[in-house]
Enzyme design. Structure first.
Site, PDB file in Angstrom:
ATOM      1  N   SER A 114      73.375  31.173  -6.333  1.00 31.22           N
ATOM      2  CA  SER A 114      74.091  32.395  -6.721  1.00 31.22           C
ATOM      3  C   SER A 114      75.229  32.057  -7.671  1.00 31.22           C
ATOM      4  O   SER A 114      75.769  30.947  -7.643  1.00 31.22           O
ATOM      5  CB  SER A 114      74.659  33.051  -5.461  1.00 31.22           C
ATOM      6  OG  SER A 114      75.655  33.999  -5.783  1.00 31.22           O
ATOM      7  N   TYR A 129      80.026  31.773   1.279  1.00 30.17           N
ATOM      8  CA  TYR A 129      78.674  31.934   0.738  1.00 30.17           C
ATOM      9  C   TYR A 129      78.475  31.047  -0.493  1.00 30.17           C
ATOM     10  O   TYR A 129      77.484  30.317  -0.603  1.00 30.17           O
ATOM     11  CB  TYR A 129      78.491  33.405   0.378  1.00 30.17           C
ATOM     12  CG  TYR A 129      77.167  33.807  -0.221  1.00 30.17           C
ATOM     13  CD1 TYR A 129      76.050  34.002   0.572  1.00 30.17           C
ATOM     14  CD2 TYR A 129      77.054  34.036  -1.594  1.00 30.17           C
ATOM     15  CE1 TYR A 129      74.849  34.409   0.018  1.00 30.17           C
ATOM     16  CE2 TYR A 129      75.852  34.442  -2.146  1.00 30.17           C
ATOM     17  CZ  TYR A 129      74.750  34.632  -1.339  1.00 30.17           C
ATOM     18  OH  TYR A 129      73.565  35.037  -1.892  1.00 30.17           O
ATOM     19  N   LYS A 134      76.007  27.752  -0.839  1.00 30.18           N
ATOM     20  CA  LYS A 134      74.973  27.677  -1.879  1.00 30.18           C
ATOM     21  C   LYS A 134      75.157  26.413  -2.724  1.00 30.18           C
ATOM     22  O   LYS A 134      74.187  25.722  -3.057  1.00 30.18           O
ATOM     23  CB  LYS A 134      75.036  28.918  -2.777  1.00 30.18           C
ATOM     24  CG  LYS A 134      74.624  30.227  -2.089  1.00 30.18           C
ATOM     25  CD  LYS A 134      73.131  30.294  -1.852  1.00 30.18           C
ATOM     26  CE  LYS A 134      72.663  31.671  -1.386  1.00 30.18           C
ATOM     27  NZ  LYS A 134      71.221  31.691  -1.071  1.00 30.18           N
TER      28      LYS A 134
END
Lengths: 321, 321
Positions: free
Chosen positions: A123, A147, A151
């Site tokens: 992402s 997050y 990632k």
């Protein structure tokens, strides 16, 4: 016959991708298995396995059949990973650790002949501000969300296991995927889709930020295209840098709304209510706004050229009329 | 009384650092504990615990006393991490995962009042080529060794656990530390020290690369200084980017040798034998050569201004005459 394993196959992008490879016959006559916590009804008639990807035993079982292509799309979204810190690291990072170790075990047991392609949906959350106007391919990854950190850690593992030869991986730093069909999710970015999707369905939508906010978008169709393109890519061309910034379209919320007006008229635009949300504004203020993804473009990845095209994809694929 | 825990306290930098904080009274009257697989004889008379940092139970035990400062210096070196892939990920990455989770448990149990400073020795191995002439503070981390990937993954975890408040971490991307005292180790960079150290001790040294190779150096004294400076740093100044490129001195092997000649004469230089090693040349060819570490300099980190100073540190601190 190619064996395909789609982790997160019950999610929006997983379903889009499964549809695409079935309808376009991307891998020829393929044995496709979807894995997720749960599946939507219907589910394309493909083999579906439910389970928990954060359980170390899951990956071992799933890769015992030596899939040729593994698509790792499973994760909890940014908002949830912020709220549930431990769950986020378990689901979003440790699952990759278990997967890569299970694949390495299969690689070793095969005498080194088994080396599956692994495509991982990373992402743009791997980036954290301050940013240049356009983020280039050599800009640092300094995530400011759990997050994003999870990632980025997965990218590092996938790259190193690939360099050592047990897998052949590519990490795709997806733009914000817009217009997402279905209901709003817990991602803080959910409103970027909501302000288009809800009005197109005659429903009121909340805009929690100023319309001057600029962001980086691609459609679900582009996302599925990125993933299948990465599956077929000659990874020697990556020169060891296996995490790619992808093409997308950079625009402000105002430009999104103007495209909505062109697609569905003032009546649709009138359904957008501006209700400022300080928490969302603070998060969105930290997000990337624009990219210069030269490598991915040279490698043949493509996406929409403007936001009208992004809306048209939603109307074509997902709007029920 | 401050409680100090030095993981990797039996290693070269750990011992230098422990000496420094004892002799300079850096933390006042402090309770200092060293942890490592093994310790050199002598060991400064400090509390020393031996064990395996890759064992999940180790961190839990070590942080039960709630140390105020934790220095995480323990790792296996680059050459070994390439040869022993699984051991490398276990020792160099999973140990950080266990440590941070153990510290978070203490943080949570304290009602959020316990938030230790964690200083982690990362490495310039987090970078992979191709490079600009000087690597800036915003250059991407795309490691081309397992060691570098493991260090980069640790940086991400430490940064995110810090952002969420359970620890207050800083990652230091150490230059190659030179001149290392003692015997050559398994690091592929070992010769950068060997070609200075062995001749100063009247012993022959092997140079496995061309003398045009340029690299980035700082002394063990600077390394200990970086670490104590990071312990005292106002981390608000980091603006959420908790991994720092550090100052060092960039020079070619030829410049190293000229500095050796100035320090110890032609007789010392004559002890260097050029024996090309293709494997080492290939690895070194991938390494960073020079940096522009503006942030760290602004934050007050300092190192040697030339290679003569680096040699002088070795002669002052470690050469037995």
């Amino acid at each position: 016959m190619q064996k395909i394993l789609i982790l997160g196959g019950g999610g929006m992008i997983g379903q889009k991708m499964a549809q695409k490879i079935v309808h376009e016959n991307t891998f020829g006559a393929a044995d496709i298995t979807l894995f997720d916590r749960a599946f939507p009804s219907g589910n394309l008639g493909l083999t579906s396995i439910t389970g928990n990807i954060a359980d170390p035993a899951t990956a071992t079982k799933l890769v015992a059949s030596k899939p040729d292509y593994i698509f790792q799309l499973a994760s909890i979204v940014s908002g949830q990973a912020e709220q549930e810190f431990e769950l986020g690291w378990d689901v979003n990072m440790m699952s990759m650790w278990y997967l890569l170790n299970a694949l390495k075990d299969q690689h070793d047991a095969s005498g080194g002949t088994y080396r599956p392609r692994v495509v991982f949906t990373s992402s743009i959350a791997v980036f954290g501000g301050p940013y240049p106007d356009k983020i280039g391919d050599e800009f640092l990854s300094a995530p400011q969300t759990s997050y994003g950190a999870q990632k980025a850690a997965c990218e590092l593992m996938l790259s190193d296991f690939s360099r050592k030869g047990s897998v052949d991986g590519v990490s795709l730093r997806l733009p914000t995927i817009c217009v997402r069909p279905g209901e709003a999710n817990k991602a803080a970015s959910s409103f970027f889709s909501g302000i288009i999707r809800e009005p197109l369905n005659g429903v009121e939508a909340i805009l929690p930020v100023q319309d001057t906010v600029r962001h980086w978008h691609a459609s679900p169709r582009s996302a599925a295209g990125f993933i299948t393109h990465a599956a077929m890519l000659d990874t020697d061309l990556l020169d060891g840098r296996r995490a790619l910034n992808l093409p997308g379209y950079s625009c402000t919320v105002e430009e999104q709304i103007e495209a909505l007006r062109r697609a569905a008229g003032q009546r649709a635009v009138d359904l957008i209510k501006h209700v400022p949300d300080e928490a969302i504004m603070a998060m969105v203020g930290e997000w990337p706004r624009d990219f210069d993804p030269q490598r991915a473009i040279e490698l043949g990845f493509t996406s929409e050229a403007n936001f009208d095209e992004i809306i048209a994809v939603y109307i074509d694929e997902d709007l029920e009329r």
